[in-house]
Design a protein around this motif. Structure first.
Motif, mmCIF file in Angstrom:
data_model
loop_
_atom_site.group_PDB
_atom_site.id
_atom_site.type_symbol
_atom_site.label_atom_id
_atom_site.label_comp_id
_atom_site.label_asym_id
_atom_site.label_seq_id
_atom_site.Cartn_x
_atom_site.Cartn_y
_atom_site.Cartn_z
ATOM 1 N N CYS A 184 9.455 59.094 38.088
ATOM 2 C CA CYS A 184 9.484 58.372 36.896
ATOM 3 C C CYS A 184 11.110 58.486 36.508
ATOM 4 C CB CYS A 184 8.770 59.302 35.845
ATOM 5 S SG CYS A 184 8.888 58.761 34.155
ATOM 6 N N GLY A 232 12.738 57.638 33.899
ATOM 7 C CA GLY A 232 12.838 57.863 32.207
ATOM 8 C C GLY A 232 13.449 56.572 31.649
ATOM 9 N N ARG A 233 13.311 55.392 32.374
ATOM 10 C CA ARG A 233 13.631 53.995 31.850
ATOM 11 C C ARG A 233 12.721 53.002 31.743
ATOM 12 N NH1 ARG A 233 18.653 52.110 34.637
ATOM 13 N NH2 ARG A 233 17.211 52.624 36.350
ATOM 14 N N ARG A 249 11.650 49.778 27.631
ATOM 15 C CA ARG A 249 11.764 51.280 27.849
ATOM 16 C C ARG A 249 10.495 52.013 27.817
ATOM 17 N NH1 ARG A 249 15.662 54.049 29.302
ATOM 18 N NH2 ARG A 249 17.916 53.695 29.184
ATOM 19 N N GLU A 276 9.461 57.731 24.971
ATOM 20 C CA GLU A 276 9.671 59.232 24.863
ATOM 21 C C GLU A 276 8.491 60.105 25.343
ATOM 22 O OE1 GLU A 276 9.723 63.476 24.521
ATOM 23 O OE2 GLU A 276 8.548 62.041 22.974
ATOM 24 N N GLN A 317 7.836 59.484 29.014
ATOM 25 C CA GLN A 317 8.641 60.301 29.998
ATOM 26 C C GLN A 317 8.445 61.711 29.814
ATOM 27 O OE1 GLN A 317 12.913 59.441 28.656
ATOM 28 N NE2 GLN A 317 12.174 57.571 27.597
ATOM 29 N N GLY A 320 6.727 62.759 33.168
ATOM 30 C CA GLY A 320 7.751 63.607 33.787
ATOM 31 C C GLY A 320 7.189 64.784 34.124
#
Length: 144
Positions: free
Chosen positions: A88, A90-91, A128, A131, A134, A138
């Protein structure tokens, strides 16, 4: 069951006659359907349902599938399909791995890797990762 990676998310699959093709084994397209099924089940277990995707105007669209068909499955087989989030960035992207095993002999029948790209549902354009994605995906990340 012994898996390629630790702590998999696993679903059970019973192979129905509807999954069988003219060669009398599971049609290749069924494996992809099962990959999608376990991906959604895992996402929902992590707290990211299709409704939440829509609220955030985001989707993880398939960018690339790598599929290795190792042995056939047949009508009546009991299978287990495991998945892991293995990357992942994150982008913009997320990668999952998959492993399908037959229960009676623990034989690996199929392995796959799918890379997803984050897009806006409303436009189909790259966006993107929110959050929330992510943090949740994540947090489920398994190191290969």
């Amino acid at each position: 069951m012994e898996w390629a990676l630790p702590d998999p998310f696993v679903i059970d699959i019973h192979v129905s006659e509807a999954a069988i093709d003219d060669y009398q084994h599971v049609n290749n397209s069924e494996y992809l359907r099962w990959v999608e099924q376990v991906s959604w089940a895992h996402s929902e277990a992590l707290g990211l349902s299709i409704e939440r995707y829509r609220e955030l105007d985001r989707a993880l669209a398939v960018h690339r599938h790598e599929l290795d068909y190792l042995a056939p499955a047949f009508a009546g087989d009991e299978l287990q399909l495991a998945t892991w989030v293995v990357a992942c960035d994150g982008r913009f992207s997320l990668t999952r791995r998959f492993e399908l095993k037959r229960v009676r002999d623990a034989k690996t029948l199929f392995q796959a890797r799918t890379r997803f790209a984050c897009i806006a549902l409303s436009s189909g354009r790259p966006k993107r990762l929110p959050e929330e994605y992510q943090r949740i995906y994540g947090g489920a990340l398994i190191t290969e």
